[in-house]
Design a protein around this motif. Structure first.
Motif, PDB file in Angstrom:
ATOM      1  N   GLU B 254       0.879  -0.950  -0.082  1.00 17.57           N
ATOM      2  CA  GLU B 254       0.414  -0.229  -0.159  1.00 17.57           C
ATOM      3  C   GLU B 254       1.257   1.310  -0.046  1.00 17.57           C
ATOM      4  N   VAL B 255       0.603   2.347  -0.826  1.00 24.29           N
ATOM      5  CA  VAL B 255       0.580   4.085   0.022  1.00 24.29           C
ATOM      6  C   VAL B 255       0.509   4.049   0.861  1.00 24.29           C
ATOM      7  N   VAL B 256       2.218   4.362   1.435  1.00 21.37           N
ATOM      8  CA  VAL B 256       1.496   5.561   2.449  1.00 21.37           C
ATOM      9  C   VAL B 256       2.617   6.970   2.606  1.00 21.37           C
ATOM     10  N   GLN B 257       1.829   7.538   3.404  1.00 19.53           N
ATOM     11  CA  GLN B 257       2.738   8.858   3.317  1.00 19.53           C
ATOM     12  C   GLN B 257       2.959   8.869   4.809  1.00 19.53           C
ATOM     13  N   LEU B 258       5.114   9.789   4.053  1.00 19.60           N
ATOM     14  CA  LEU B 258       5.314   9.735   5.215  1.00 19.60           C
ATOM     15  C   LEU B 258       5.396  10.344   6.346  1.00 19.60           C
ATOM     16  N   GLY B 259       5.494  10.215   7.534  1.00 23.09           N
ATOM     17  CA  GLY B 259       5.568  11.223   9.150  1.00 23.09           C
ATOM     18  C   GLY B 259       4.411  11.254   9.882  1.00 23.09           C
ATOM     19  N   GLY B 260       5.053  11.824  10.472  1.00 25.06           N
ATOM     20  CA  GLY B 260       3.711  11.007  12.050  1.00 25.06           C
ATOM     21  C   GLY B 260       3.746  10.038  12.411  1.00 25.06           C
ATOM     22  N   ILE B 262       4.203   7.437  10.599  1.00 24.66           N
ATOM     23  CA  ILE B 262       4.789   6.062   9.592  1.00 24.66           C
ATOM     24  C   ILE B 262       6.077   6.681   9.274  1.00 24.66           C
ATOM     25  N   LYS B 263       6.893   5.862  10.153  1.00 29.99           N
ATOM     26  CA  LYS B 263       8.435   6.063   9.187  1.00 29.99           C
ATOM     27  C   LYS B 263       9.141   5.360   9.194  1.00 29.99           C
ATOM     28  N   GLU B 264      10.163   5.753   8.285  1.00 32.79           N
ATOM     29  CA  GLU B 264      11.107   4.384   7.156  1.00 32.79           C
ATOM     30  C   GLU B 264      10.521   3.534   8.019  1.00 32.79           C
ATOM     31  N   ASP B 265      11.436   3.146   8.496  1.00 34.33           N
ATOM     32  CA  ASP B 265      11.344   1.750   9.085  1.00 34.33           C
ATOM     33  C   ASP B 265       9.869   1.022   9.438  1.00 34.33           C
ATOM     34  N   ASP B 266       8.925   1.666   8.918  1.00 33.30           N
ATOM     35  CA  ASP B 266       7.869   1.163   8.575  1.00 33.30           C
ATOM     36  C   ASP B 266       7.649   0.274   7.421  1.00 33.30           C
ATOM     37  N   LEU B 267       7.867   0.865   6.436  1.00 38.56           N
ATOM     38  CA  LEU B 267       8.246   0.556   4.947  1.00 38.56           C
ATOM     39  C   LEU B 267       8.739  -0.736   4.857  1.00 38.56           C
ATOM     40  N   ILE B 268       8.675  -1.325   3.323  1.00 39.14           N
ATOM     41  CA  ILE B 268       9.214  -2.245   3.041  1.00 39.14           C
ATOM     42  C   ILE B 268      10.570  -1.756   2.403  1.00 39.14           C
ATOM     43  N   PHE B 269      11.709  -3.114   2.432  1.00 36.66           N
ATOM     44  CA  PHE B 269      12.678  -2.598   2.482  1.00 36.66           C
ATOM     45  C   PHE B 269      13.664  -3.315   1.760  1.00 36.66           C
ATOM     46  N   HIS B 270      13.837  -3.254   0.030  1.00 37.80           N
ATOM     47  CA  HIS B 270      14.328  -4.087  -0.865  1.00 37.80           C
ATOM     48  C   HIS B 270      15.624  -4.780  -0.478  1.00 37.80           C
ATOM     49  N   ASP B 271      15.469  -6.300  -1.451  1.00 31.72           N
ATOM     50  CA  ASP B 271      15.998  -7.171  -0.992  1.00 31.72           C
ATOM     51  C   ASP B 271      16.110  -7.815  -2.274  1.00 31.72           C
ATOM     52  N   GLU B 272      17.179  -7.477  -2.880  1.00 29.35           N
ATOM     53  CA  GLU B 272      16.970  -7.950  -4.358  1.00 29.35           C
ATOM     54  C   GLU B 272      17.748  -9.314  -4.390  1.00 29.35           C
ATOM     55  N   LYS B 273      18.675  -9.585  -3.225  1.00 28.63           N
ATOM     56  CA  LYS B 273      19.678 -10.754  -2.807  1.00 28.63           C
ATOM     57  C   LYS B 273      18.379 -12.159  -2.660  1.00 28.63           C
ATOM     58  N   ALA B 274      16.967 -11.777  -2.486  1.00 30.92           N
ATOM     59  CA  ALA B 274      16.322 -12.443  -1.471  1.00 30.92           C
ATOM     60  C   ALA B 274      16.229 -13.728  -2.537  1.00 30.92           C
ATOM     61  N   VAL B 275      16.102 -15.007  -2.474  1.00 31.75           N
ATOM     62  CA  VAL B 275      16.419 -16.431  -3.065  1.00 31.75           C
ATOM     63  C   VAL B 275      14.762 -16.675  -2.724  1.00 31.75           C
ATOM     64  N   GLU B 276      14.206 -16.759  -2.321  1.00 37.15           N
ATOM     65  CA  GLU B 276      12.096 -16.862  -2.550  1.00 37.15           C
ATOM     66  C   GLU B 276      11.460 -14.862  -3.624  1.00 37.15           C
ATOM     67  N   PRO B 277      10.958 -15.526  -4.659  1.00 39.28           N
ATOM     68  CA  PRO B 277      11.050 -14.423  -5.594  1.00 39.28           C
ATOM     69  C   PRO B 277      10.206 -13.747  -5.666  1.00 39.28           C
ATOM     70  N   SER B 278       8.793 -14.181  -4.310  1.00 40.01           N
ATOM     71  CA  SER B 278       7.718 -13.409  -4.174  1.00 40.01           C
ATOM     72  C   SER B 278       7.915 -12.181  -3.598  1.00 40.01           C
ATOM     73  N   LEU B 279       8.561 -11.425  -3.523  1.00 35.69           N
ATOM     74  CA  LEU B 279       8.991 -10.000  -2.938  1.00 35.69           C
ATOM     75  C   LEU B 279       8.801  -9.592  -4.758  1.00 35.69           C
ATOM     76  N   ALA B 280       9.811 -10.330  -5.153  1.00 38.07           N
ATOM     77  CA  ALA B 280       9.810  -9.391  -6.854  1.00 38.07           C
ATOM     78  C   ALA B 280       8.823  -9.227  -7.546  1.00 38.07           C
ATOM     79  N   PHE B 281       8.050 -10.499  -7.072  1.00 36.09           N
ATOM     80  CA  PHE B 281       6.927 -11.077  -7.665  1.00 36.09           C
ATOM     81  C   PHE B 281       5.846  -9.701  -7.170  1.00 36.09           C
ATOM     82  N   MET B 282       5.687  -9.448  -6.171  1.00 35.86           N
ATOM     83  CA  MET B 282       4.907  -8.506  -6.137  1.00 35.86           C
ATOM     84  C   MET B 282       5.138  -7.334  -6.146  1.00 35.86           C
TER      85      MET B 282
END
Lengths: 173, 339
Positions: B254-260, B262-282
């Motif tokens: 989901e798209v969220v507005q940062l601030g208030g 919602i912090k950066e740590d709440d967001l998805i962190f990209h992991d191009e090395k993830a063996v499981e391809p689900s994040l990339a598929f999403m």
């Protein structure tokens, strides 16, 4: 300066084309595209379209529109709302198919009843080639030129033909 | 004793003597220029590089690169490239294809190259139209698209190339744009350096038959809000003011507005090395206008490559059973003479 590869205009003095990255500091072989191809792919509609289209209000009557077309030697009018935004287009073909045989009966009717609403439009920087494609796909002969919903002109197939015929060089000439 | 060193090549060394026959203003020029720019950096001599293409505007590419090349048959560049690579694994093999050639006519062959993980770089120029044949809808054309072959609008659900590639578990998957030359060259270089199949989708404008197909992602006014650039290990942040992000909610992005709250740590962190391809598929399913469309490297994982396994197997069997005899093989089993 014009990139000899992709033909995009760059700021004078840059080392490479901003669009395709082709080096601009060395001699690059000229493309073999013909003048016709170049002119179709790179000429903006703002350079070929009629800048002063006939515009009417949606409440204008059929007979007023016919009179405006005849007076201006035009082949279409743009129907523009009170806010200046394009609402529709009325071409000779609309009048022929929707009005012609009932002209006396319909001449006092408002033109918005016969217009083609929400026609396909193009921006002023769209190219001649793209307009030809849209006319071919859509089967129409006029495309309003619109910027921020406001009509800036109209391009007719006749404008495109005139432009292309000026750049057409038969093989061997 | 003197040591000989290879001459340092330049982009000009990779320019062929062929006249480029794309329409003026075509996005293909940019991809060609960036490919010629990165090839010297890859450090492989020209005689060990092969570009293989199918049919379409993009498939004229091999003519314009001063290396070996093969302008092959429609949709079969991936099959031919497979043969080239297996026969001579020392070659660096590139496949240049388009959305029609690669996903329609050659959709089947594309899947098998990817799943086998040959060390081949696939560049898919996606302009969402058949340009060479003057503007028919392609497998990536959007629903409702009016073209010469869909005069009332397309009713076909489009394919999304990266979803297809990740579905086949490509080990390197990336997306870039023809007009962002810096990102384009960086992406091509990374693809070239990856060991295994690299699949790169390039948003490419066909200014004659589908002008503005990617305008939302390339226009200065909108691109900051319609695209998101992936960086390994970094949170998914985008927007003109970099004040929006992507987080997971009930396994959905989901798209969220940062601030208030919602912090950066709440967001998805990209992991191009993830063996499981689900994040990339999403990520590959995040599409405009609901989401910013991700650009960059979606996935980059290590896995055994097909040609190595084929040659290892051949070596092992040869050690056990001796060198094969092709003539003998052809005449073994049931054979007959046609008179």
């Amino acid at each position: 300066m014009i990139c000899p590869a992709c033909k995009i205009d760059n700021i004078e003095g840059v080392d490479e084309c901003d669009s395709c990255g082709e080096p601009l500091t060395q001699e690059v072989p000229a493309t073999l595209a013909s003048e016709l191809e170049d002119s179709a792919a790179m000429t903006a509609l703002s350079d070929v379209a009629s800048p002063a289209p006939v515009k009417v209000a949606p409440t204008a009557t059929v007979s007023e529109v016919v009179d405006r077309l005849i007076a201006a030697s035009a082949s279409c009018v743009l129907v523009v709302g009170p806010d200046g935004c394009l609402m529709g287009i009325v071409s000779e073909r609309d009048l022929l198919y929707k009005v012609a045989d009932r002209y006396e009966q319909l001449k006092s009717s408002p033109i918005h009843e016969f217009m083609t609403p929400d026609p396909e439009t193009l921006k002023p920087d769209a190219t001649v080639a793209w307009a030809l494609n849209r006319m071919d796909v859509g089967g129409f002969r006029h495309i309003p030129i619109v910027e921020n919903s406001r009509p800036q002109g109209v391009v007719a197939v006749r404008d495109l033909l005139a432009h292309l015929s000026r750049h057409y060089m038969p093989a061997g000439s | 004793m003197s040591t000989s060193t290879l001459p340092q090549l330049t982009p000009k060394d990779f320019a062929s003597d062929q006249d480029v026959r794309w329409c003026p203003g075509c996005g293909d020029y940019s991809i060609l220029a960036q490919a010629k720019k990165i090839l010297p950096e890859v450090g492989i001599p020209r005689e060990k590089i092969v570009f293989v293409s199918g049919i379409g505007c993009s498939s004229r590419f091999p003519y314009y690169v001063n290396s070996y090349g093969f302008h092959s048959i429609h949709g079969r560049a991936t099959a031919i490239a497979t043969g080239v690579k297996v026969a001579n694994p020392e070659l660096q093999v590139w496949v240049v294809t388009g959305d029609g050639d690669g996903l329609s006519i050659g959709g089947n062959h594309l899947l098998h190259l990817i799943r086998r993980n040959l060390d081949i770089n696939i560049l898919l120029f996606n302009n969402r139209i058949y340009g060479l044949t003057k503007g028919q809808y392609s497998p990536t054309s959007e629903l409702g698209k009016k073209t010469k072959s869909t005069p009332y609008g397309s009713v076909d659900n489009p394919l999304h190339p990266l979803s297809v590639a990740i579905g086949a578990e490509a080990t390197f998957v990336a997306r870039t744009l023809d007009v962002n030359v810096k990102h384009l060259s960086e992406t091509l270089l990374r693809a070239a350096k990856h060991k295994g199949t690299s699949f790169v989708e390039i948003y490419q404008n066909c200014n004659v038959f589908n002008d503005g197909a990617w305008e939302y992602a390339t226009s200065r006014e909108t691109k900051d809000d319609t695209t998101i650039f992936l960086e390994h290990g970094k949170p998914l942040i985008f927007g003109k003011n970099r004040d929006k992000g992507i987080r997971l909610k009930n396994m959905e992005p989901e798209v969220v507005q940062l601030g208030g709250d919602i912090k950066e740590d709440d967001l998805i962190f990209h992991d191009e090395k993830a063996v499981e391809p689900s994040l990339a598929f999403m990520l590959s399913r995040m599409r405009y206008p609901e989401f910013p469309e991700p650009m960059g490297v979606f996935r980059s994982v290590d896995a055994p490559v097909f040609e190595d396994m084929v040659h290892d197997q051949m070596r092992q069997i040869t050690e056990k059973q001796g060198k094969g005899d092709l003539e003998k093989l052809l005449n073994s089993g049931d054979t007959w003479v046609v008179s």
